[in-house]
Design a protein around this motif. Structure first.
Motif, short mmCIF file in Angstrom:
data_model
loop_
_atom_site.label_atom_id
_atom_site.label_comp_id
_atom_site.label_asym_id
_atom_site.label_seq_id
_atom_site.Cartn_x
_atom_site.Cartn_y
_atom_site.Cartn_z
N ASN A 295 -68.81 -47.59 51.81
CA ASN A 295 -69.00 -46.32 52.96
C ASN A 295 -68.13 -46.76 54.31
N GLN A 296 -67.47 -47.61 54.24
CA GLN A 296 -66.57 -48.14 55.50
C GLN A 296 -65.72 -47.05 55.91
N GLU A 297 -64.77 -46.42 55.13
CA GLU A 297 -63.87 -45.53 55.55
C GLU A 297 -64.60 -44.20 56.33
N LYS A 298 -65.41 -43.68 55.30
CA LYS A 298 -66.22 -42.36 55.69
C LYS A 298 -66.77 -42.40 57.19
N LEU A 299 -67.64 -43.72 57.29
CA LEU A 299 -68.39 -44.16 58.43
C LEU A 299 -67.44 -44.16 59.62
N LYS A 300 -66.18 -44.79 59.57
CA LYS A 300 -65.23 -44.98 60.57
C LYS A 300 -64.81 -43.65 60.86
N MET A 301 -64.37 -42.76 60.14
CA MET A 301 -64.11 -41.38 60.15
C MET A 301 -65.11 -40.41 60.99
N LEU A 302 -66.29 -40.85 60.68
CA LEU A 302 -67.31 -39.86 60.95
C LEU A 302 -67.67 -40.43 62.48
N ILE A 303 -67.86 -41.67 62.69
CA ILE A 303 -68.16 -42.40 64.12
C ILE A 303 -66.98 -42.15 64.84
N ALA A 304 -65.84 -42.33 64.34
CA ALA A 304 -64.61 -42.12 65.04
C ALA A 304 -64.45 -42.65 66.36
N SER A 305 -64.47 -44.00 66.74
CA SER A 305 -64.78 -44.52 68.00
C SER A 305 -63.48 -45.80 68.00
N GLY A 306 -63.05 -45.88 69.26
CA GLY A 306 -61.98 -46.91 69.46
C GLY A 306 -62.90 -48.21 69.82
N ASP A 307 -64.15 -48.14 70.18
CA ASP A 307 -64.91 -49.33 70.39
C ASP A 307 -65.32 -50.08 69.05
N ASN A 308 -64.86 -51.32 68.88
CA ASN A 308 -65.24 -52.13 67.88
C ASN A 308 -66.75 -52.47 67.42
N PHE A 309 -67.48 -51.91 68.39
CA PHE A 309 -68.94 -52.18 68.40
C PHE A 309 -69.52 -50.76 68.87
N PRO A 310 -69.39 -49.91 68.14
CA PRO A 310 -69.80 -48.24 68.68
C PRO A 310 -71.17 -48.15 68.46
N LEU A 311 -72.04 -49.30 67.74
CA LEU A 311 -73.53 -48.92 67.49
C LEU A 311 -74.43 -49.92 67.98
N MET A 312 -75.54 -49.43 68.23
CA MET A 312 -76.54 -50.27 68.89
C MET A 312 -77.84 -50.30 68.38
N ASP A 313 -78.65 -51.38 68.49
CA ASP A 313 -79.94 -51.39 67.89
C ASP A 313 -80.91 -50.93 69.22
N CYS A 314 -81.47 -49.67 68.96
CA CYS A 314 -82.07 -49.34 70.13
C CYS A 314 -83.02 -49.85 70.77
N LEU A 315 -83.66 -50.78 70.19
CA LEU A 315 -84.89 -51.49 70.87
C LEU A 315 -84.27 -52.83 71.35
N SER A 316 -83.67 -53.54 70.81
CA SER A 316 -82.78 -54.83 71.29
C SER A 316 -81.60 -54.56 72.21
N LYS A 317 -81.01 -53.30 72.01
CA LYS A 317 -79.76 -53.04 72.65
C LYS A 317 -78.48 -54.08 72.07
N GLU A 318 -78.80 -54.85 71.12
CA GLU A 318 -77.77 -55.43 70.50
C GLU A 318 -76.82 -54.72 69.97
N LYS A 319 -75.26 -54.88 69.96
CA LYS A 319 -74.24 -54.07 69.64
C LYS A 319 -73.82 -54.48 68.36
N HIS A 320 -73.55 -53.36 67.57
CA HIS A 320 -73.20 -53.63 66.23
C HIS A 320 -71.89 -52.85 65.81
N SER A 321 -71.35 -53.58 64.85
CA SER A 321 -69.87 -52.90 64.07
C SER A 321 -70.47 -52.20 62.88
N ILE A 322 -69.27 -51.22 62.78
CA ILE A 322 -69.49 -50.23 61.42
C ILE A 322 -69.55 -51.19 60.20
N SER A 323 -68.83 -52.14 60.56
CA SER A 323 -68.93 -53.12 59.05
C SER A 323 -70.13 -53.71 58.77
N GLU A 324 -71.21 -53.93 59.71
CA GLU A 324 -72.52 -54.17 59.47
C GLU A 324 -73.56 -53.14 58.49
#
Length: 687
Positions: A295-324
């Motif tokens: 699912n990597q190429e599709k998610l990268k295109m959909l989220i379309a961010s220059g940030d290597n860690f564009p996602l976060m766990d809302c509760l812990s605020k831990e940052k995540h990459s699309i590869s996860e």
């Protein structure tokens, strides 16, 4: 060195101009090692310092200017604060030394070689403004704060800065221009999918400006640092010397240089935005119709961010990459920033993360919240809603949803038909869309619906029967326990307190005999303040067991979802289940009451309403005798629905056998009498 393809090619190009030679020297210092820094947040902190460095009225203070800042730095060997301190100390030390400014500027590139370009410039800018902020604190407070006065004295900060007026005027212009160019560099570095969507000549033109812009930002910062050094070393009789005028003119020349670079780079970034938007919008529809290994190429295109860690766990605020998200089912929760009414949010959390079945499938899926603003830009209210909810949900979310590419937003609205209502688009581990809206099935079955595909929805619905388990599964632990134990119980609703008192009294009399019948009050479809009053009466008078106000809302939300799903099933015109659901949803608080009686997870419920409730109690001696042979539903049905014929009946039905679903009695649809059970073995072999 970890250079990009363009950077490696540039180093080996023939030298044609002085600027080309400078760029080559700069690139020779660049050796990024993957460390990450949230340049946008650090720049926001710097802006706060600038805002506070000049006295302003309280009315000028915007809430964003005093917001708590939490920069994200990943992979730094030293803390962010120490990194900024090292830069500041190094630059100030060099300001007191001899040597030409170009050499000092290049030494900064050597020091920051491991960082990305946006991180380089913002760290240098932050280092300067940290010192500038300290200076302004001392200047502003020394006349009324003894501690500030003593510190200013030891640091040799003059009490009268009027002699530096020309320098400070030029300094103010330079600071403004440095900040503008820094913002544009950060904007370019945060552009998504540069290598995939931008032409080489567009990237090269912008990158060349960034290398030169970084150099002149460093050089200008050194000039600004020198001003602070001058304040500490220059004696009062030297304040009006020619060197002050020369320093002011030097700063103004830097302003001209930076302004020209900023203007050129801004045009390049604008061109990049346009090219990315157009190509991304063209690519997305076809991309989601293609089969990929993950699912990597599709998610990268959909989220379309220059940030290597564009996602976060809302509760812990831990940052995540699309590869996860690789090898996971991803449920895209697309909504407005306010998401859903609070009771729907509670149910969604319960069904996705607190559901008993969730433990069995572990981390096989992730709910990723993608909030979209209902306007062209994110309003202050949108930001407040997102900040509040993102701190309370167990989901993942976009770290900065306001930066979601406009082409992606348009794609979601037009191709996925997003309007106002929240939707849950399911992507399997290959990134294929397996369900365009899994909201209803999740509200009904929760984590049991994994992997949340349309095929799984059909599979669940084919084996589902009209049972108490379907209606209340997972809503309340006590009810779930009763279902598992196979207990007889009834659920009922009414908005009439007298009717509830009368019913509860009579049902207790019935339950005090050999019949074991648990009773639960579930209100009605549209809970109001009146329902709160009814619940208080039930509790105070100990009339029966009842669901809490929130769980009552859960119960009816599930029924609404069942109605929605059954209406989408094929050949559903005569479906008894959909009729029963619709009948319950049409009941309101003005009706006397209704009752549903069943046994655990066994199929078949009997609904009583109006006169049927009275007959139920009046005929208790009749149906109680058949409890042992027919079960509670069969016994009540045989008493309330007499047979249509006294003669023989040969009506037969062949029912597909599913383990555990045909334990109870089955009644004839023609004569209403109890059927005898036979076993039929059928061979479907074709070869």
């Amino acid at each position: 060195m970890s250079l990009t393809g363009f950077e490696r090619r540039y180093i080996h190009l023939p030298v044609s101009t002085e600027e080309d030679f400078l760029i080559r020297k700069i690139l020779m210092t660049h050796d990024p090692d993957g460390r990450q820094l949230d340049a946008q947040q650090l720049l926001h902190a710097v802006k706060n310092i600038i805002h506070r460095a000049s006295p302003v009225s309280e009315a000028d203070c915007h809430p964003e200017n005093v917001a708590v800042w939490d920069a994200d730095a990943i992979g730094l060997h030293d803390s962010l604060g120490y990194t900024i301190f090292k830069i500041s100390h190094e630059v100030l030390s060099r300001c007191f030394e001899g040597g030409d400014i170009h050499t000092k500027t290049m030494s900064l590139f050597d020091m920051l070689g491991k960082f990305r370009w946006d991180a380089k410039v913002v760290l240098v800018v932050a280092a300067f403004f940290t010192n500038y902020g300290v200076l302004q604190l001392q200047v502003q407070l020394q006349s009324r704060n003894p501690l500030a006065a003593l510190v200013a004295l030891l640091r040799q900060v003059p009490s009268d800065l009027s002699g530096f007026r020309a320098q400070f005027k030029a300094f103010t212009l330079l600071v403004k221009t440095v900040m503008e160019l820094t913002e544009v560099i950060i904007e370019f570095e945060s552009l998504p999918l540069q290598q995939e969507l931008l032409e080489y000549k567009v990237i090269s033109a912008a990158k060349s400006k960034i290398y030169l812009g970084s150099y002149w930002i460093f050089r200008s910062s050194l000039a600004c640092f020198s001003l602070i050094a001058d304040l500490r070393t220059r004696k009062q009789d030297q304040v009006n010397s020619n060197s002050i005028t020369i320093a002011a003119w030097t700063m103004r020349n830097l302003v001209c240089k930076l302004s020209a670079l900023c203007c050129d780079l801004r045009e390049q970034v604008k061109m990049c935005h346009q090219q990315i938007d157009s190509r991304l919008y063209e690519k997305l529809p076809n991309l989601f119709n293609q089969i990929h290994v993950d699912n990597q190429e599709k998610l990268k295109m959909l989220i379309a961010s220059g940030d290597n860690f564009p996602l976060m766990d809302c509760l812990s605020k831990e940052k995540h990459s699309i590869s996860e998200l690789k090898n996971k089912v991803v449920i895209l929760l697309i909504s407005k920033p306010e998401l859903l009414p609070i009771e729907k949010i509670f149910l969604l959390v319960h069904q996705t993360y607190d559901h008993p079945h969730q433990e069995k499938i572990g981390g096989s899926y992730v709910v990723l919240w993608v909030p979209l603003s209902s306007s062209h830009g994110w309003s202050h209210a949108d930001k407040i809603s997102f900040q509040f909810l993102s701190g309370s949900l167990p989901f993942w979310s976009l770290k900065q949803p306001g930066l979601l590419n406009s082409a992606v937003v348009n794609f979601i609205i037009q191709e996925w038909n997003f309007k106002e209502e929240a939707t849950m688009v399911v992507l399997d581990t290959n990134g294929m869309i397996t369900n365009s809206n899994a909201m209803d099935m999740i509200w009904i079955w929760g984590a049991k619906a994994f992997p949340f595909s349309i095929s799984r929805e059909k599979e669940l619905w084919e084996v589902e029967k009209w049972t108490l388990q379907l209606m209340i599964d997972g809503i309340d632990p006590l009810l779930t326990k009763w279902i598992e134990e196979g207990k007889n119980f009834c659920i009922f609703g009414s908005g009439n307190a007298d009717w509830i008192r009368n019913f509860s009294s009579k049902i207790k009399e019935v339950s005090n005999t050999e019949l074991q019948l648990e009773v639960i009050y579930v209100g009605w479809r549209s809970p109001t303040e009146k329902l709160q009053s009814i619940l208080r009466i039930i509790e105070q008078e100990n009339l029966c067991t009842y669901l809490t106000f929130t769980k009552i809302r859960f119960f009816w939300l599930r029924l609404e979802s069942m109605k929605s799903l059954t209406s989408r099933q094929e050949n559903n015109d005569d479906d008894d289940m959909s009729k029963e659901i619709l009948g319950l949803l049409e009941v309101d608080d003005s009706d006397d009451g209704w009752v549903l009686i069943g046994t655990g997870s066994l199929p078949g419920l009997i609904k009583l309403q109006g006169q049927k409730v009275t007959e139920f109690f009046d005929l208790f001696p009749v149906w109680a005798e058949n409890l042992g042979t027919m079960g509670i539903v069969g016994a009540i049905k045989s008493a309330l629905e007499p047979t249509l014929s006294t003669g023989p009946c040969d009506h037969a039905e062949i029912l597909a056998f599913n383990e555990g679903l045909l334990k109870g009695p089955v009644f004839c649809a023609v004569c209403k009498r109890l059927k005898e059970k036979y076993v039929l073995y059928k061979c479907d072999a074709t070869g």
